[in-house]
Write a protein that holds these residues in place. Structure first.
Motif, PDB file in Angstrom:
ATOM      1  N   GLY A   2       0.731  -1.264  -0.137  1.00  0.00           N
ATOM      2  CA  GLY A   2       0.018  -0.097   0.330  1.00  0.00           C
ATOM      3  C   GLY A   2       0.982   1.143  -0.264  1.00  0.00           C
ATOM      4  N   THR A   3       0.238   2.065  -0.072  1.00  0.00           N
ATOM      5  CA  THR A   3       0.790   3.692  -0.471  1.00  0.00           C
ATOM      6  C   THR A   3       1.304   4.101   0.506  1.00  0.00           C
ATOM      7  OG1 THR A   3      -1.017   4.172  -1.943  1.00  0.00           O
ATOM      8  CG2 THR A   3       0.184   6.061  -0.109  1.00  0.00           C
ATOM      9  N   ASN A   4       0.578   4.045   2.265  1.00  0.00           N
ATOM     10  CA  ASN A   4       1.244   4.213   3.234  1.00  0.00           C
ATOM     11  C   ASN A   4       2.611   2.989   3.612  1.00  0.00           C
ATOM     12  OD1 ASN A   4      -0.357   6.144   3.780  1.00  0.00           O
ATOM     13  ND2 ASN A   4      -1.444   4.959   5.186  1.00  0.00           N
ATOM     14  N   GLU A   5       2.740   2.404   3.259  1.00  0.00           N
ATOM     15  CA  GLU A   5       3.465   0.974   3.349  1.00  0.00           C
ATOM     16  C   GLU A   5       4.854   1.655   2.800  1.00  0.00           C
ATOM     17  OE1 GLU A   5       4.601  -3.348   4.043  1.00  0.00           O
ATOM     18  OE2 GLU A   5       2.641  -2.809   3.029  1.00  0.00           O
ATOM     19  N   LEU A   6       4.599   2.362   1.399  1.00  0.00           N
ATOM     20  CA  LEU A   6       5.614   2.457   0.168  1.00  0.00           C
ATOM     21  C   LEU A   6       6.623   3.605   1.394  1.00  0.00           C
ATOM     22  CD1 LEU A   6       4.857   1.577  -2.806  1.00  0.00           C
ATOM     23  CD2 LEU A   6       6.774   0.452  -2.088  1.00  0.00           C
ATOM     24  N   GLN A   7       5.684   4.510   1.340  1.00  0.00           N
ATOM     25  CA  GLN A   7       5.841   5.608   1.851  1.00  0.00           C
ATOM     26  C   GLN A   7       6.791   5.236   2.994  1.00  0.00           C
ATOM     27  OE1 GLN A   7       2.032   7.974   2.269  1.00  0.00           O
ATOM     28  NE2 GLN A   7       2.764   9.029   0.775  1.00  0.00           N
ATOM     29  N   SER A   8       6.920   4.958   3.416  1.00  0.00           N
ATOM     30  CA  SER A   8       7.835   5.002   5.143  1.00  0.00           C
ATOM     31  C   SER A   8       9.153   3.839   4.526  1.00  0.00           C
ATOM     32  CB  SER A   8       6.888   3.871   6.103  1.00  0.00           C
ATOM     33  OG  SER A   8       5.868   4.161   6.472  1.00  0.00           O
ATOM     34  N   ILE A   9       8.553   2.702   4.243  1.00  0.00           N
ATOM     35  CA  ILE A   9       9.803   1.933   3.669  1.00  0.00           C
ATOM     36  C   ILE A   9      11.090   2.810   2.574  1.00  0.00           C
ATOM     37  CG2 ILE A   9      11.000   0.376   1.483  1.00  0.00           C
ATOM     38  CD1 ILE A   9       8.248  -1.107   2.619  1.00  0.00           C
ATOM     39  N   ILE A  10      10.369   3.998   1.524  1.00  0.00           N
ATOM     40  CA  ILE A  10      11.141   4.895   1.237  1.00  0.00           C
ATOM     41  C   ILE A  10      11.677   5.805   1.946  1.00  0.00           C
ATOM     42  CG2 ILE A  10      11.180   7.189  -0.883  1.00  0.00           C
ATOM     43  CD1 ILE A  10       8.804   5.011  -1.709  1.00  0.00           C
ATOM     44  N   LYS A  11      10.654   6.037   2.934  1.00  0.00           N
ATOM     45  CA  LYS A  11      12.253   7.301   3.929  1.00  0.00           C
ATOM     46  C   LYS A  11      12.718   6.163   4.829  1.00  0.00           C
ATOM     47  CE  LYS A  11       8.279   9.979   4.354  1.00  0.00           C
ATOM     48  NZ  LYS A  11       6.659  10.275   5.128  1.00  0.00           N
ATOM     49  N   LYS A  78      26.909   1.091  -2.448  1.00  0.00           N
ATOM     50  CA  LYS A  78      27.797   0.967  -2.125  1.00  0.00           C
ATOM     51  C   LYS A  78      27.709   0.538  -0.342  1.00  0.00           C
ATOM     52  CE  LYS A  78      29.799   4.451  -4.549  1.00  0.00           C
ATOM     53  NZ  LYS A  78      30.351   6.203  -5.121  1.00  0.00           N
ATOM     54  N   SER A  79      27.055   0.795  -0.055  1.00  0.00           N
ATOM     55  CA  SER A  79      26.129   1.139   1.319  1.00  0.00           C
ATOM     56  C   SER A  79      26.338  -0.312   2.190  1.00  0.00           C
ATOM     57  CB  SER A  79      24.487   2.252   2.003  1.00  0.00           C
ATOM     58  OG  SER A  79      24.118   0.934   1.024  1.00  0.00           O
ATOM     59  N   ARG A  80      26.554  -1.296   1.153  1.00  0.00           N
ATOM     60  CA  ARG A  80      26.350  -2.595   1.267  1.00  0.00           C
ATOM     61  C   ARG A  80      24.706  -2.689   2.777  1.00  0.00           C
ATOM     62  NH1 ARG A  80      31.812  -5.241   1.520  1.00  0.00           N
ATOM     63  NH2 ARG A  80      30.798  -6.126   2.957  1.00  0.00           N
ATOM     64  N   LEU A  81      23.593  -2.615   2.660  1.00  0.00           N
ATOM     65  CA  LEU A  81      23.305  -2.695   3.678  1.00  0.00           C
ATOM     66  C   LEU A  81      22.499  -4.156   3.252  1.00  0.00           C
ATOM     67  CD1 LEU A  81      20.677  -0.017   2.992  1.00  0.00           C
ATOM     68  CD2 LEU A  81      22.233   0.057   4.405  1.00  0.00           C
ATOM     69  N   LYS A  82      22.171  -4.906   4.413  1.00  0.00           N
ATOM     70  CA  LYS A  82      21.984  -6.257   4.593  1.00  0.00           C
ATOM     71  C   LYS A  82      20.163  -6.044   4.205  1.00  0.00           C
ATOM     72  CE  LYS A  82      24.918  -6.931   8.386  1.00  0.00           C
ATOM     73  NZ  LYS A  82      24.747  -7.176   9.913  1.00  0.00           N
ATOM     74  N   PRO A  83      19.508  -7.065   4.012  1.00  0.00           N
ATOM     75  CA  PRO A  83      18.175  -7.293   3.891  1.00  0.00           C
ATOM     76  C   PRO A  83      16.939  -7.104   5.300  1.00  0.00           C
ATOM     77  CG  PRO A  83      18.686  -9.482   3.147  1.00  0.00           C
ATOM     78  CD  PRO A  83      20.382  -8.112   3.447  1.00  0.00           C
ATOM     79  N   THR A  84      16.363  -5.996   5.176  1.00  0.00           N
ATOM     80  CA  THR A  84      15.582  -6.239   6.158  1.00  0.00           C
ATOM     81  C   THR A  84      13.992  -6.485   6.209  1.00  0.00           C
ATOM     82  OG1 THR A  84      17.421  -3.552   7.129  1.00  0.00           O
ATOM     83  CG2 THR A  84      14.827  -4.585   7.745  1.00  0.00           C
ATOM     84  N   PHE A  85      14.070  -7.152   7.643  1.00  0.00           N
ATOM     85  CA  PHE A  85      12.247  -7.673   6.729  1.00  0.00           C
ATOM     86  C   PHE A  85      11.463  -6.888   7.351  1.00  0.00           C
ATOM     87  CE2 PHE A  85       8.766  -8.625   9.562  1.00  0.00           C
ATOM     88  CZ  PHE A  85       8.128  -9.824   8.775  1.00  0.00           C
ATOM     89  N   VAL A  86      10.037  -5.799   7.234  1.00  0.00           N
ATOM     90  CA  VAL A  86       9.860  -4.833   7.251  1.00  0.00           C
ATOM     91  C   VAL A  86       8.374  -5.635   7.281  1.00  0.00           C
ATOM     92  CG1 VAL A  86       8.316  -2.740   6.452  1.00  0.00           C
ATOM     93  CG2 VAL A  86      10.623  -3.418   5.351  1.00  0.00           C
ATOM     94  N   PRO A  87       7.817  -5.654   8.631  1.00  0.00           N
ATOM     95  CA  PRO A  87       6.229  -6.635   8.407  1.00  0.00           C
ATOM     96  C   PRO A  87       4.930  -6.134   8.192  1.00  0.00           C
ATOM     97  CG  PRO A  87       7.207  -5.053  11.271  1.00  0.00           C
ATOM     98  CD  PRO A  87       8.693  -5.384   9.626  1.00  0.00           C
ATOM     99  N   SER A  88       4.059  -6.225   7.130  1.00  0.00           N
ATOM    100  CA  SER A  88       3.434  -6.160   7.206  1.00  0.00           C
ATOM    101  C   SER A  88       1.829  -6.905   7.648  1.00  0.00           C
ATOM    102  CB  SER A  88       3.633  -6.583   5.751  1.00  0.00           C
ATOM    103  OG  SER A  88       1.606  -6.280   4.904  1.00  0.00           O
ATOM    104  N   ASP A  89       1.497  -6.247   7.800  1.00  0.00           N
ATOM    105  CA  ASP A  89      -0.370  -6.548   8.336  1.00  0.00           C
ATOM    106  C   ASP A  89      -0.903  -7.939   7.677  1.00  0.00           C
ATOM    107  OD1 ASP A  89       0.434  -4.994  11.218  1.00  0.00           O
ATOM    108  OD2 ASP A  89      -1.222  -3.425  10.508  1.00  0.00           O
ATOM    109  N   ALA A  90      -0.624  -7.336   6.604  1.00  0.00           N
ATOM    110  CA  ALA A  90      -1.159  -8.426   5.487  1.00  0.00           C
ATOM    111  C   ALA A  90      -1.158  -9.640   5.280  1.00  0.00           C
ATOM    112  CB  ALA A  90      -0.770  -7.605   4.297  1.00  0.00           C
ATOM    113  N   LEU A  91      -0.008 -10.272   6.147  1.00  0.00           N
ATOM    114  CA  LEU A  91       0.383 -11.267   6.314  1.00  0.00           C
ATOM    115  C   LEU A  91      -0.280 -12.233   7.938  1.00  0.00           C
ATOM    116  CD1 LEU A  91       4.258 -11.080   5.302  1.00  0.00           C
ATOM    117  CD2 LEU A  91       1.860 -12.256   4.213  1.00  0.00           C
TER     118      LEU A  91
END
Length: 115
Positions: A2-11, A78-91
């Motif tokens: 959803g929009t709110n989730e995408l906005q949060s992830i982008i930020k 370059k930042s070599r970020l690790k994957p991060t789990f972002v919880p979702s209420d859809a699951l």
């Protein structure tokens, strides 16, 4: 997603690589526009700031494009970020728990391979 989730992830992702919304909008504008006009860049920044801040904004496709741009940018790589789990209420709780475990396993595997 959803929009709110995408906005949060982008930020979140912008924060992780140390970018402000201004930095993101400038990078995106320069990449996709032939014009290098300060007034137009400022207008685009104001537009992006509103798109990322308003819960009434509903263009998930555009937000997904922004997220794709961020994760494909060399600064992100370059930042070599690790994957991060972002919880979702859809699951369901069980599925969320399993997804968290998978994310953790991937993070550990990346540490071992030392990309």
């Amino acid at each position: 997603m959803g929009t709110n989730e995408l906005q949060s992830i982008i930020k979140l992702e912008l924060n992780r690589i140390g970018w402000s919304i201004r930095k993101f909008s400038d990078e995106y504008f320069i990449e996709y526009n032939d014009v290098d006009n300060d007034d137009e860049m400022e207008q685009f920044f104001q537009k992006v700031k509103k798109q990322l801040g308003r819960s009434s904004f509903k263009n998930c496709e555009l937000l997904s494009g922004y997220l794709d741009f961020i994760v494909q940018h060399p600064d992100y790589c370059k930042s070599r970020l690790k994957p991060t789990f972002v919880p979702s209420d859809a699951l369901s709780d069980k599925m969320r728990s399993r997804m968290y475990d998978i994310s953790k396993e991937l993070s550990e595997a990346l540490e071992v391979t030392d990309l």
